[in-house]
Design a protein around this motif. Sequence first.
Motif, short mmCIF file in Angstrom:
data_model
loop_
_atom_site.label_atom_id
_atom_site.label_comp_id
_atom_site.label_asym_id
_atom_site.label_seq_id
_atom_site.Cartn_x
_atom_site.Cartn_y
_atom_site.Cartn_z
N LYS A 147 -35.00 -11.88 -10.01
CA LYS A 147 -35.09 -11.68 -8.56
C LYS A 147 -34.20 -10.52 -8.14
CE LYS A 147 -33.77 -15.89 -7.75
NZ LYS A 147 -33.35 -17.12 -7.04
N LYS A 149 -32.96 -8.18 -4.49
CA LYS A 149 -32.99 -8.01 -3.04
C LYS A 149 -32.73 -6.55 -2.71
CE LYS A 149 -31.51 -12.59 -1.41
NZ LYS A 149 -32.70 -12.87 -0.59
N ASP A 159 -37.00 -9.58 -0.47
CA ASP A 159 -37.02 -10.13 -1.83
C ASP A 159 -38.02 -9.35 -2.68
OD1 ASP A 159 -35.15 -12.17 -1.38
OD2 ASP A 159 -36.68 -13.45 -0.48
N LYS A 162 -41.51 -10.64 -6.68
CA LYS A 162 -42.51 -11.70 -6.48
C LYS A 162 -43.65 -11.62 -7.47
CE LYS A 162 -43.05 -10.45 -2.22
NZ LYS A 162 -43.50 -10.34 -0.81
N LEU A 276 -29.92 -12.82 -10.09
CA LEU A 276 -30.25 -11.99 -8.94
C LEU A 276 -29.43 -10.70 -8.94
CD1 LEU A 276 -31.43 -11.58 -5.99
CD2 LEU A 276 -29.36 -12.75 -5.19
#
Length: 508
Positions: A147, A149, A159, A162, A276
């Motif tokens: 993931k 950001k 985000d 996906k 992340l």
Amino acid sequence: MAASFANTQVSGKVATRQVAQGRVAPFRATGVRKAAGAQTSSSLFAGVSVPQRVFAMGGARSVSRAVQTVFAMRDGAVLEGRKLRVAVIGGGPSGACAAETLAKGGVETYLIERKLDNCKPCGGAIPLCMVEEFDLPMEIIDRKVTKMKMISPSNREVDVGKTLSETEWIGMCRREVFDDYLRNRAQKLGANIVNGLFMRSEQQGSDGPFTIHYTSYADGSKMGVPATMEVDIIIGADGANSRVAKEIDAGEYDYAIAFQERIRIPDDKMKYYENLAEMYVGDDVSPDFYGWVFPKYDHVAVGTGTVVNKTAIKQYQQATRDRAKVKTEGGKIIRVEAHPIPEHPRPRRCKGRVALVGDAAGYVTKCSGEGIYFAAKSGRMCAEAIVEGSANGTKMAGEDAIRVYLDKWDRKYWATYKVLDILQKVFYRSNPAREAFVELCEDSYVQKMTFDSYLYKTVVPGNPLDDVKLLVRTVSSLIRSNALRSANSNSVDVSFGSKANSERVATA
């Protein structure tokens, strides 16, 4: 005359025969003094190093020092009694992968690196394809990022990731672990690792060998001792400040300063960054790049970079920390790092039997700042061309072989560098443009195209209809962002230490 030099390593007949066969180019030695009554023959010593001094003593001729046999050999000449010798200057991913490939290919390889525990300030992200392509073990991968950001100047978070499948991820590594593994693997395959600092080199004629002058730290001394070695080819893998590049007058280029702090944060906050990564854009964190927070083994790496305003790099770094302050609060800085990062390939990447790879050649992409994969790939491609051109180290190779590597590289990656250069100029030029960029990152089609290209390092063909829609959305986003631009939208009001951005500007 031949009898008087019976103790030389190569007889005049051998030298003469090799010249006649075209395997050795005529070579004129300097510093030769003729003894009384002595005669020399240019054909006899063509291609063989002549003693520096020949003098008469009691009617007998003597050689003042041992004779070192040195041949000026043309490319393609068969090497007898030895293998092609290559020195790789620099032990990062480009140098280590070059040394590994050369050693596996039968070339006598020397890798010279001063800091064998070096940890370059680097985000440490590697694409998925690199793990398989370079046979990397999982134990050197700290984190698998699934993931991401993207955070805009107005702190809008999008985000990204996906479209990634369950088996797709971006690897995060520490450079001191990653580089050390690659060097050790090269050594196990036959490369000679030399703990030394390259100083300069000199070549004996255009077809002669190189004498490399370096400071050796093999004895553990901090001062080091002067040393030399003789090789046929030099590969410069010694980074953005490459001394090898300076020697071949490779030309200058713009470079960014990357600044990074490694911060050990509380366990609950580290849990947030478990898989992340964050990327911040805005004039506050960088006028032409981005800030990042990337997870490592037991800490996060927080950094930024800039080309256009290097003197303000610490202010941009503070802004990056401020933007991520809530999520890294309570952290302790365990290491501070800074390093120059090239912004585009050098005007010249080879000269004669000298080649450049990795950062020394300027192989860092704009917009993303990616360099690890391209460094390792360029080192391998250069070495493969030399191995092939030398018939696995049995023949002399030179510029023709190196040009094969450069041609293949440009055909494969020129479009990638050009596209990312354009993207940086379009989207990193102002805060409104960055807002548009982050908005576009929310689009699934953009994410899929971006990640597929990054993870697998191939140009992904898009759907023509979707490409047209993307173009329309891009233009619309840029127009809308500029139209909605307010007087206070140029920067986010973040604090630099105890001062707000507005205060800092007012007192600057």
